[in-house]
Design an enzyme around this catalytic site. Structure first.
Site, PDB file in Angstrom:
ATOM      1  N   LYS A 124       0.830  -1.199   0.000  1.00 44.53           N
ATOM      2  CA  LYS A 124       0.000   0.000   0.000  1.00 44.53           C
ATOM      3  C   LYS A 124       0.874   1.263   0.000  1.00 44.53           C
ATOM      4  CE  LYS A 124      -3.693  -2.632   0.781  1.00 44.53           C
ATOM      5  NZ  LYS A 124      -3.082  -3.960   0.969  1.00 44.53           N
ATOM      6  N   LYS A 159      -8.703   1.098   4.326  1.00 39.73           N
ATOM      7  CA  LYS A 159      -8.215  -0.285   4.287  1.00 39.73           C
ATOM      8  C   LYS A 159      -6.952  -0.430   5.121  1.00 39.73           C
ATOM      9  CE  LYS A 159      -6.105   0.734  -0.230  1.00 39.73           C
ATOM     10  NZ  LYS A 159      -6.089   0.353  -1.658  1.00 39.73           N
ATOM     11  N   ARG A 209      -5.115  -5.283 -12.899  1.00 39.26           N
ATOM     12  CA  ARG A 209      -3.815  -5.778 -12.462  1.00 39.26           C
ATOM     13  C   ARG A 209      -2.884  -5.768 -13.686  1.00 39.26           C
ATOM     14  NH1 ARG A 209      -1.874  -9.152  -8.593  1.00 39.26           N
ATOM     15  NH2 ARG A 209      -2.819  -7.575  -7.240  1.00 39.26           N
ATOM     16  N   ARG A 224     -10.396  -6.761 -12.837  1.00 44.73           N
ATOM     17  CA  ARG A 224     -11.186  -7.521 -11.872  1.00 44.73           C
ATOM     18  C   ARG A 224     -12.420  -6.693 -11.534  1.00 44.73           C
ATOM     19  NH1 ARG A 224      -6.127  -7.801  -8.143  1.00 44.73           N
ATOM     20  NH2 ARG A 224      -6.116  -5.699  -9.003  1.00 44.73           N
ATOM     21  N   ARG A 232     -15.412  -4.213  -3.920  1.00 40.17           N
ATOM     22  CA  ARG A 232     -14.109  -4.784  -4.217  1.00 40.17           C
ATOM     23  C   ARG A 232     -14.147  -5.613  -5.497  1.00 40.17           C
ATOM     24  NH1 ARG A 232     -13.614  -8.094   1.169  1.00 40.17           N
ATOM     25  NH2 ARG A 232     -15.711  -8.614   0.413  1.00 40.17           N
ATOM     26  N   ASP A 272      -1.810  -2.258  -9.329  1.00 43.96           N
ATOM     27  CA  ASP A 272      -3.269  -2.189  -9.313  1.00 43.96           C
ATOM     28  C   ASP A 272      -3.691  -0.790  -9.728  1.00 43.96           C
ATOM     29  OD1 ASP A 272      -3.347  -4.764  -8.501  1.00 43.96           O
ATOM     30  OD2 ASP A 272      -3.964  -4.373  -6.433  1.00 43.96           O
ATOM     31  N   GLU A 280      -2.285   0.338  -5.592  1.00 43.72           N
ATOM     32  CA  GLU A 280      -1.334  -0.501  -4.868  1.00 43.72           C
ATOM     33  C   GLU A 280      -0.245  -0.969  -5.825  1.00 43.72           C
ATOM     34  OE1 GLU A 280      -3.077  -3.755  -2.728  1.00 43.72           O
ATOM     35  OE2 GLU A 280      -4.745  -2.540  -1.952  1.00 43.72           O
ATOM     36  N   ASN A 282       1.927  -4.378  -5.843  1.00 45.76           N
ATOM     37  CA  ASN A 282       2.038  -5.673  -5.180  1.00 45.76           C
ATOM     38  C   ASN A 282       3.370  -6.334  -5.517  1.00 45.76           C
ATOM     39  OD1 ASN A 282      -0.902  -6.389  -4.052  1.00 45.76           O
ATOM     40  ND2 ASN A 282      -1.086  -5.199  -5.925  1.00 45.76           N
TER      41      ASN A 282
END
Length: 315
Positions: A124, A159, A209, A224, A232, A272, A280, A282
């Site tokens: 994050k 979050k 992604r 997604r 989400r 993301d 984000e 990852n």
């Protein structure tokens, strides 16, 4: 090459979705030998990195997809490459694992991704190094500051900093109910910082992604898309995965972030992106290889191993 994979229990993987299995299949097709270890089987002995490893054979069919040999004590320096694919939570056990893998790195092993960068680049917080690519974002444990942020932006996502798969993500609006209880829970009564971001309406079109290999984007991303009234889009939260070609804006984002990833030894990363904003970055065990491969006929794991083999041969 001799390749060791650090992962969660292989018998519990979701074979249809698991990106680590895609990497192992690609390595096997290329003739590399594989070994397997779980996080708890790594250890240090007299300053050297060791593990209780097992020879691993993998097969590309559903009923019988792996075979493990007996565990043996092995010095990690005996391997050419270690794939660090342990899923979060990013807890102290994860941190201790990176220290052991960092010792293996000092002993000459190529660790993917680089252990120090796994510690440094919280998924994050790392994104906050690119404020020009983000919506307004606040990180704090103070409820008063978060309430001010909600009052300013009206519609906000909050979050935890250590979650994965969409766990602990809440959408709150100014004047809404249960803001206090939500913040108390996420911040552990004001003792743990969390992230607040202005809500991005484009989430209805998908949380994309973008997979990055040595700082370069794979040509396709996985959008997604939230289902059933969910906020989400994460696949683990029931999102629908739709592979798409990268847009021009996606490529611009990748071009800005890519050099930082290369500098930090982050070979395989998932950005993301919602709309035109990075939410984000990852770095621990990014996924979505299988979904993109299935929809576009790509072999993303082979692209990764092209880079790994070149890096190993150059060292």
């Amino acid at each position: 090459m001799r390749i060791l994979v650090v992962m969660d229990p292989i018998q519990h993987v979701n074979l249809k979705k698991d990106s680590t299995m895609a990497m192992l299949w690609a390595a096997s097709r290329r003739g590399h030998s594989l070994s397997y270890i779980e996080q708890s089987d790594l250890y240090l002995d007299q300053g050297k990195a060791w593990g209780l490893t097992a020879d691993l054979k993998v097969f590309e069919h559903q009923a019988d997809y792996y075979h493990l040999g007996e565990q043996v004590k092995t010095q990690l320096a005996d391997f050419d490459v270690i794939l660090m694919r342990k899923d979060p939570p990013f807890d102290m056990n994860f941190v201790y694992t990176t220290y052991i893998l960092e010792q293996a790195e000092r002993e000459g092993v190529l660790v993917v991704n680089k252990p120090q960068s796994l510690r440094d680049c919280n998924e994050k917080l790392f994104a906050t190094q690119f404020p020009e690519l983000q919506v307004p974002t606040l990180v704090t444990s103070r409820a008063s500051l978060i309430r001010e942020f909600i009052a300013t932006h009206q519609d906000v996502i909050v979050k935890p900093l250590d979650g994965m798969g969409g766990t602990g993500i809440f959408r709150v609006t100014h004047g809404g109910l249960n803001i206090g209880a939500t913040l108390e829970m996420l911040t552990s009564l004001g003792t743990v910082p969390i992230m607040a971001q202005r809500y991005i309406p484009e989430i209805v079109d998908g949380d994309k992604r973008i997979l990055m290999i040595n700082g370069e984007p794979v040509p396709y991303c996985l959008a997604r898309i939230p289902q059933g009234g969910e906020v989400r889009g994460n696949l683990a939260a029931g999102g629908l995965g739709e592979a798409r070609p990268l847009t021009e804006k996606d490529r611009e984002i990748a071009e800005k972030v890519g050099p930082f990833l290369r500098d930090k030894g982050l070979f395989f990363v998932g950005l993301d992106v919602i709309g035109e904003y990075v939410t984000e970055i990852n770095v621990t065990s990014p996924t979505c290889i299988r979904e993109i491969d299935a929809q576009y006929g790509t072999s993303i794991a082979d692209l990764l191993f092209d880079v790994i083999e070149a890096k190993r041969s150059a060292s």
